[in-house]
Scaffold this active site. Structure first.
Site, short mmCIF file in Angstrom:
data_model
loop_
_atom_site.label_atom_id
_atom_site.label_comp_id
_atom_site.label_asym_id
_atom_site.label_seq_id
_atom_site.Cartn_x
_atom_site.Cartn_y
_atom_site.Cartn_z
N SER A 236 0.82 -1.19 0.00
CA SER A 236 0.00 0.00 0.00
C SER A 236 0.87 1.26 0.00
CB SER A 236 -0.95 -0.05 1.21
OG SER A 236 -1.97 0.89 1.09
N ASP A 466 -8.83 -4.12 -6.09
CA ASP A 466 -8.29 -3.51 -4.87
C ASP A 466 -9.05 -2.22 -4.58
OD1 ASP A 466 -6.63 -1.98 -3.04
OD2 ASP A 466 -4.98 -3.33 -3.55
N HIS A 494 -7.26 -5.82 -0.67
CA HIS A 494 -6.13 -4.90 -0.77
C HIS A 494 -4.82 -5.67 -0.64
CE1 HIS A 494 -3.93 -1.26 -0.67
NE2 HIS A 494 -3.77 -1.17 0.64
#
Length: 525
Positions: A236, A466, A494
């Site tokens: 991320s 995602d 995610h």
């Protein structure tokens, strides 16, 4: 309030409940705020003389000690508060490691970061990565983490105490009139003011928590553990941190995995809008799955119709909050319910929990389940205390880019685009992006491309559905990086590594162990 992160706690708890960070984003030049395009400005590499200039920091030898978690060691490293003015003083960086277990030749250290910004990398290492990464990877690498500056154990930014955070997280982020707009603006102003006035350490570090500075700190860690090159897995926001490192130090890139990738070339407003669309995509997947099961609280029919039912429920909570049984007396208001639903979008493993929570809230007027999901997202403990996740998240994001919006008028003008991106979440996410408008420290960065010319192959991983880092971002980052290799996961949730795809895990493990990346464009399910 600001959903631009990878929620480390939700992911840890759902993944470790069932398996593995925040809000998200950042970026760093010639794009005006609110522009819908990307920039042609590229991040420049630092000169090799920089290490000599900072030799006092690069020559540190960490003093490892036991730190309360079996098998892990901890140490503290010094970093300059201001890299341009090392004489301005130091900050302490918290570092942890778990030594390679063998067998096989040690490959060095593997630095990990779970995202955020604001997620504790040390906490992630000790709770998940140091014990949950594949055994063959842990056998060959010392697993290492450093809390980025401003985060958790590394000169943390602090803003509000627990009670004031409770009030802040319950603020209405879908204002219906000018009075509610002012209440929201005031909440953001009070939060920002608290970051600068509430704690001496916080006030001192607040202007120096940018992603560029955190990436420079990682190079100090690389030197301290004795590695010539950095091996790294970032998820991320951790992909932006890793890509920034590559842009600054391309010749020191070892094996970099950037999972759930961000596109640093996007201005903040456009990044927020695209992420809003990402949450709508994730909700559509959840809705289709829910409709296929008996007793779906959103009913049957199309995801559009289910989204309308959910939005109507949010509107009802805006008028009449429901009980939660919370010992501190909190009720389920619209903002907390929305956060709870968004939290579950990060991991399809949380979908059953979300169905149960929605059923209880929508049919029994019991908001406890959605409140629990919201609390996990905000990292609120049962005793009413919060980690500094939200404070660090805002501090980094607001320093890395100019604000998405500078006024309520700008938000109102952008609402149609956000609501088109997501009829369910668009309004709340647009208004939440007003949070940097009153930030006490001016942004030092803007959007830019990262090319990292001359770097070894860098593996960029994207997941098709995602919610927080939409798949086009991975494609964009892989294209920007001169040595980028794109690996695609046809799945939900995610990030991709460690989510059950043998194809994804095998490709990443092979790259980490041999240095050979998969063929550019490889797809897995």
């Amino acid at each position: 309030m600001d959903f631009r992160r990878h929620p480390s706690t939700v992911r840890r708890r759902t993944a470790l409940l069932a398996a593995a960070t925040g809000l998200l984003v950042a970026g760093m030049s010639a794009c005006s705020q609110g522009s819908s395009g990307s920039t042609d400005v590229a991040l420049a590499a630092l000169p090799s003389s920089d290490q000599t200039r900072l030799s006092a920091y690069y020559d540190q030898s960490p003093k490892w000690r036991a730190c309360g978690t079996s098998g892990f060691e901890c140490a503290t490293l010094k970093a300059p508060l201001d890299y341009d003015k090392p004489s301005a003083g130091d900050i302490d960086l918290a570092v942890s490691r778990k030594k390679a277990t063998g067998p096989g030749k040690r490959l060095g250290s593997l630095l990990v970061n779970p995202g955020g910004p604001g997620g504790s990398a040390v906490g992630y290492l000790q709770a998940y990565a140091g014990i949950g990464y594949p055994k063959k990877v842990r056998a060959r690498y010392d697993m290492v983490a450093v809390d980025p500056r401003g985060v958790a154990r590394s000169a943390p930014v602090t803003c509000l105490d627990g009670k004031r955070m409770d009030t802040y997280t319950q603020t209405d982020v879908t204002p219906d009139d000018a009075r509610e707009q002012q209440q929201l603006s005031t909440a953001f102003e009070q939060f920002a003011s608290g970051c600068q006035t509430g704690d001496r350490v916080s006030k001192r570090v607040l202007p120096h928590v940018s992603t560029v500075e955190a990436a420079r700190d990682m190079d100090l860690v690389r030197a301290a553990v004795g590695d010539e090159k950095l091996n790294y897995v970032g998820a991320s926001y951790g992909t932006f941190l890793g890509a920034t490192y590559a842009g600054l130090y391309p010749e020191r890139v070892g094996r970099l995995v950037l999972d759930g990738a961000m596109d640093p070339s996007l201005p903040a407003r456009e990044m927020n809008r695209q992420q809003t669309a990402g949450f709508e995509t994730a909700f559509t997947s959840f809705a289709k799955d829910c409709a296929s099961r008996a007793g779906c609280p959103l009913g049957t029919g199309t995801p559009t119709r289910q989204g309308q039912r959910l939005k109507a429920f949010f509107d009802e909570l805006d008028r009449t909050p429901i009980a939660t049984g919370d010992p501190d007396g909190r009720k389920l208001v619209e903002s907390l319910a929305t956060t709870g639903v968004i939290a579950a979008m990060y991991d399809e493993g949380a979908w059953p929990q979300l169905r149960e929570a929605l059923t209880a809230a929508m049919t029994k007027k019991d908001g406890a389940g959605l409140l629990a999901l919201s609390d996990s997202y905000y990292e609120r403990d049962p005793d009413g205390t919060y980690t500094n996740l939200m404070a660090a998240n805002a501090a980094v994001n607001c320093l890395d880019q100019p604000p998405s919006f500078s006024s309520t008028k700008e938000v109102e003008e952008a609402l149609p685009a956000f609501e088109k991106a997501s009829p369910v979440f668009g309004a709340g996410l647009a208004w939440s992006a007003l949070n940097c408008a009153s930030w006490p420290v001016k942004a030092t960065g803007e959007a830019h491309r990262i090319t990292a010319d001359g770097a070894a192959p860098i593996l960029v991983v994207g997941t098709l559905r995602d919610p927080a880092t939409p798949y086009p971002w991975a494609k964009a980052l892989a294209a920007q990086l001169s040595s980028g290799r794109l690996l695609t996961y046809d799945g939900d949730g995610h990030t991709a590594y460690g989510r059950g795809s043998d194809c994804i895990d095998g490709a990443i493990d092979t790259y980490l162990l041999t240095g050979t990346p998969p063929k550019d464009g490889k797809r897995c399910s």
